[in-house]
Design a protein around this motif. Structure first.
Motif, PDB file in Angstrom:
ATOM      1  N   VAL A  13       0.846  -1.204   0.000  1.00 26.21           N
ATOM      2  CA  VAL A  13       0.000   0.000   0.000  1.00 26.21           C
ATOM      3  C   VAL A  13       0.878   1.250   0.000  1.00 26.21           C
ATOM      4  N   PHE A  14       1.926   1.259   0.829  1.00 20.08           N
ATOM      5  CA  PHE A  14       2.824   2.413   0.861  1.00 20.08           C
ATOM      6  C   PHE A  14       3.468   2.634  -0.502  1.00 20.08           C
ATOM      7  N   ASN A  15       3.908   1.581  -1.159  1.00 16.79           N
ATOM      8  CA  ASN A  15       4.537   1.716  -2.472  1.00 16.79           C
ATOM      9  C   ASN A  15       3.560   2.239  -3.519  1.00 16.79           C
ATOM     10  N   VAL A  16       2.290   1.858  -3.418  1.00 16.38           N
ATOM     11  CA  VAL A  16       1.285   2.346  -4.366  1.00 16.38           C
ATOM     12  C   VAL A  16       0.966   3.822  -4.106  1.00 16.38           C
ATOM     13  N   LEU A  17       0.881   4.217  -2.833  1.00 14.58           N
ATOM     14  CA  LEU A  17       0.531   5.598  -2.498  1.00 14.58           C
ATOM     15  C   LEU A  17       1.705   6.564  -2.638  1.00 14.58           C
ATOM     16  N   ASN A  18       2.915   6.060  -2.520  1.00 17.49           N
ATOM     17  CA  ASN A  18       4.104   6.911  -2.510  1.00 17.49           C
ATOM     18  C   ASN A  18       4.573   7.200  -3.938  1.00 17.49           C
ATOM     19  N   ILE A  30       3.219  10.456   3.750  1.00 19.31           N
ATOM     20  CA  ILE A  30       2.295   9.331   3.711  1.00 19.31           C
ATOM     21  C   ILE A  30       2.814   8.314   4.710  1.00 19.31           C
ATOM     22  N   THR A  31       1.988   7.931   5.666  1.00 27.03           N
ATOM     23  CA  THR A  31       2.474   7.071   6.734  1.00 27.03           C
ATOM     24  C   THR A  31       1.361   6.210   7.300  1.00 27.03           C
ATOM     25  N   ASP A  35       3.449  11.106  13.531  1.00 24.12           N
ATOM     26  CA  ASP A  35       4.321  11.651  14.574  1.00 24.12           C
ATOM     27  C   ASP A  35       3.585  12.755  15.333  1.00 24.12           C
ATOM     28  N   GLN A  36       4.115  13.115  16.490  1.00 22.95           N
ATOM     29  CA  GLN A  36       3.541  14.223  17.254  1.00 22.95           C
ATOM     30  C   GLN A  36       3.711  15.542  16.513  1.00 22.95           C
ATOM     31  N   ALA A  37       4.846  15.717  15.846  1.00 23.26           N
ATOM     32  CA  ALA A  37       5.155  16.973  15.153  1.00 23.26           C
ATOM     33  C   ALA A  37       4.939  16.819  13.654  1.00 23.26           C
ATOM     34  N   VAL A  38       3.767  16.398  13.265  1.00 19.91           N
ATOM     35  CA  VAL A  38       3.472  16.178  11.851  1.00 19.91           C
ATOM     36  C   VAL A  38       3.198  17.516  11.168  1.00 19.91           C
ATOM     37  N   SER A  39       3.595  17.624   9.912  1.00 20.34           N
ATOM     38  CA  SER A  39       3.252  18.818   9.146  1.00 20.34           C
ATOM     39  C   SER A  39       2.062  18.482   8.247  1.00 20.34           C
ATOM     40  N   PHE A  40       1.307  19.504   7.906  1.00 25.09           N
ATOM     41  CA  PHE A  40       0.067  19.305   7.168  1.00 25.09           C
ATOM     42  C   PHE A  40       0.196  19.835   5.755  1.00 25.09           C
ATOM     43  N   PRO A  41      -0.549  19.346   4.811  1.00 19.19           N
ATOM     44  CA  PRO A  41      -1.421  18.179   4.880  1.00 19.19           C
ATOM     45  C   PRO A  41      -0.620  16.882   4.854  1.00 19.19           C
ATOM     46  N   CYS A  42      -1.230  15.835   5.402  1.00 20.73           N
ATOM     47  CA  CYS A  42      -0.591  14.527   5.435  1.00 20.73           C
ATOM     48  C   CYS A  42      -1.650  13.452   5.210  1.00 20.73           C
ATOM     49  N   LEU A  43      -1.180  12.262   4.928  1.00 19.91           N
ATOM     50  CA  LEU A  43      -2.068  11.142   4.641  1.00 19.91           C
ATOM     51  C   LEU A  43      -1.709   9.984   5.564  1.00 19.91           C
ATOM     52  N   LEU A  44      -2.702   9.443   6.232  1.00 18.63           N
ATOM     53  CA  LEU A  44      -2.531   8.298   7.130  1.00 18.63           C
ATOM     54  C   LEU A  44      -3.333   7.142   6.568  1.00 18.63           C
ATOM     55  N   TYR A  45      -2.713   5.977   6.489  1.00 17.69           N
ATOM     56  CA  TYR A  45      -3.471   4.798   6.082  1.00 17.69           C
ATOM     57  C   TYR A  45      -3.437   3.764   7.200  1.00 17.69           C
ATOM     58  N   THR A  64      -8.797  -4.774   5.479  1.00 19.69           N
ATOM     59  CA  THR A  64      -9.521  -3.531   5.264  1.00 19.69           C
ATOM     60  C   THR A  64      -8.528  -2.375   5.252  1.00 19.69           C
ATOM     61  N   LEU A  65      -8.661  -1.494   4.274  1.00 22.78           N
ATOM     62  CA  LEU A  65      -7.801  -0.323   4.147  1.00 22.78           C
ATOM     63  C   LEU A  65      -8.636   0.922   4.372  1.00 22.78           C
ATOM     64  N   ARG A  66      -8.161   1.789   5.268  1.00 24.28           N
ATOM     65  CA  ARG A  66      -8.780   3.099   5.487  1.00 24.28           C
ATOM     66  C   ARG A  66      -7.714   4.158   5.233  1.00 24.28           C
ATOM     67  N   VAL A  67      -8.089   5.180   4.493  1.00 31.79           N
ATOM     68  CA  VAL A  67      -7.163   6.275   4.189  1.00 31.79           C
ATOM     69  C   VAL A  67      -7.753   7.565   4.752  1.00 31.79           C
ATOM     70  N   HIS A  68      -6.946   8.288   5.535  1.00 29.46           N
ATOM     71  CA  HIS A  68      -7.361   9.547   6.149  1.00 29.46           C
ATOM     72  C   HIS A  68      -6.427  10.650   5.655  1.00 29.46           C
ATOM     73  N   THR A  69      -6.981  11.804   5.373  1.00 33.09           N
ATOM     74  CA  THR A  69      -6.166  12.973   5.068  1.00 33.09           C
ATOM     75  C   THR A  69      -6.396  14.020   6.145  1.00 33.09           C
ATOM     76  N   PHE A  70      -5.326  14.666   6.548  1.00 36.13           N
ATOM     77  CA  PHE A  70      -5.387  15.695   7.583  1.00 36.13           C
ATOM     78  C   PHE A  70      -4.788  16.977   7.034  1.00 36.13           C
TER      79      PHE A  70
END
Length: 76
Positions: A13-18, A30-31, A35-45, A64-70
């Protein structure tokens, strides 16, 4: 010992999204672990696994795969 399919699926999944088209839109990265000090926007799967019915005596895993964007955008 039970075999979990999440590790190889997470790598795939990481290789497909990256890819450049997506990483240019999410400079925070994409992770699968923020992390606590994340920069935005970012994508969490997130991946989860549960046994599903299979053939014979072994159950096939259902992943099951869930993708979140922040982001810090105030709106939809």
């Amino acid at each position: 010992m039970a075999y979990l399919a999440l590790s190889p699926v997470s790598i795939a999944v990481f290789n497909v999204l990256n890819v450049a088209a997506l990483t240019s839109l999410v400079p925070g990265g994409i992770t699968d672990d923020l992390d606590q000090a994340v920069s935005f926007p970012c994508l969490l799967y997130e991946l989860s696994e549960r046994p599903a019915g299979g053939f014979g005596t072994k159950a096939l895993p259902e992943v099951t795969l869930r993708v979140h964007t922040f982001s810090q955008y105030e709106g939809f």
